[in-house]
Design a protein around this motif. Structure first.
Motif: not given
Ligand code: ADP
Ligand code: ADP
Length: 226
Positions: A2-21
């Motif tokens: 594959p060209v891209y492979e994303l595994t278990n990617v999470s993102k929390t914006y620290a400034r507002n604690a929003v779990i974006a992914l």
């Protein structure tokens, strides 16, 4: 591979604690066209920015062409909703800028002919030496496409690139984009609000859901292509 492979990617914006992914797994095949749709706030832009190396994920792995994405890269081309041309440079100077940054002034000069060809393809023949403030929004976006394509990136990351255009121009630009992707054998990833656009353009449609942002479904599109 594959060209891209994303595994278990999470993102929390620290400034507002929003779990974006949360726990996003995604694979993009070479030469595929993938669109991502979903309501506002479901993490589409966050996903694209992480894939582009513009922001780091809180957790998980992003691999592009066998190497982890740790920052912006030369094999990634990007386009956003707003054109980001430098106002003090002409259309052609803007378009060859990525070459100038990468390979220097002499190479940029040599790339001008290619820039002219690209401008021709997107219907901007004759606008080579015009400054961005003399271009309409749609024309500036077309010039931005040329700037993205001049380095022939393997991957195109597109965040609603034509949403500011009227419907007819948008359809035309989308068809042009699709054709160019095939010609350059590029892998494309498009954030869009339009299911119709996604169906027309894509091999795969990633459907996202919000709070927390995650992939709800991946739909394979099997339509005859022109
Ligand atoms: P900082 O204060 O950490 O520098 P900014 O407030 O400048 O962050 O925001 C950085 C970018 O993120 C800006 O483009 C801003 O519009 C965007 N942004 C900030 N907060 C949010 C949010 N809650 N939702 C969406 N975008 C946001
Ligand atoms: P979409 O592109 O699908 O509209 P985003 O990725 O922009 O979604 O946003 C996902 C969530 O993360 C939203 O709740 C948004 O408010 C939040 N968010 C986006 N950017 C930032 C930021 N820079 N800082 C804090 N929160 C953000």
């Amino acid at each position: 591979a594959p060209v891209y492979e994303l595994t278990n990617v999470s993102k929390t914006y620290a400034r507002n604690a929003v779990i974006a992914l949360e726990n996003v797994d995604l694979t993009l095949r070479h030469g595929s066209f993938t669109s991502v749709i979903g309501s506002s706030g479901c993490g589409k832009s966050t996903l694209l920015k992480i894939m582009a190396g513009l922001i780091p994920p809180t957790k998980g792995r992003v691999i592009l062409q066998d190497k982890p994405v740790t920052g912006p890269r030369r094999d990634i081309g990007m386009m956003f909703q707003q054109a980001t041309l430098f106002p003090w440079k002409t259309a052609v100077e803007n378009i060859v800028l990525p070459i100038e940054i990468r390979d220097g002034k002499a190479a940029a000069k040599q790339a001008r002919e290619k820039a002219h060809d690209l401008l021709d393809i997107v219907g901007l023949k004759g606008f080579e030496n015009v400054y961005p403030n003399e271009l309409s929004g749609g024309m500036a976006q077309r010039a931005s496409i040329c700037r993205m394509l001049i380095t022939e990136p393997a991957v195109l990351l597109l965040d609603e690139p034509f949403s500011a255009l009227d419907e007819l121009s948008r359809d035309m630009m989308n068809m042009e984009l699709q054709r160019i992707c095939r010609e350059q054998d590029a892998t494309a990833f498009l954030v869009t609000h339009s299911i119709q656009e996604a169906v027309i353009l894509s091999d795969e449609i990633v459907v996202m859901k919000p709070r927390p942002g995650r992939i709800a479904e991946i739909v394979h599109v099997d339509l005859p292509r022109p």
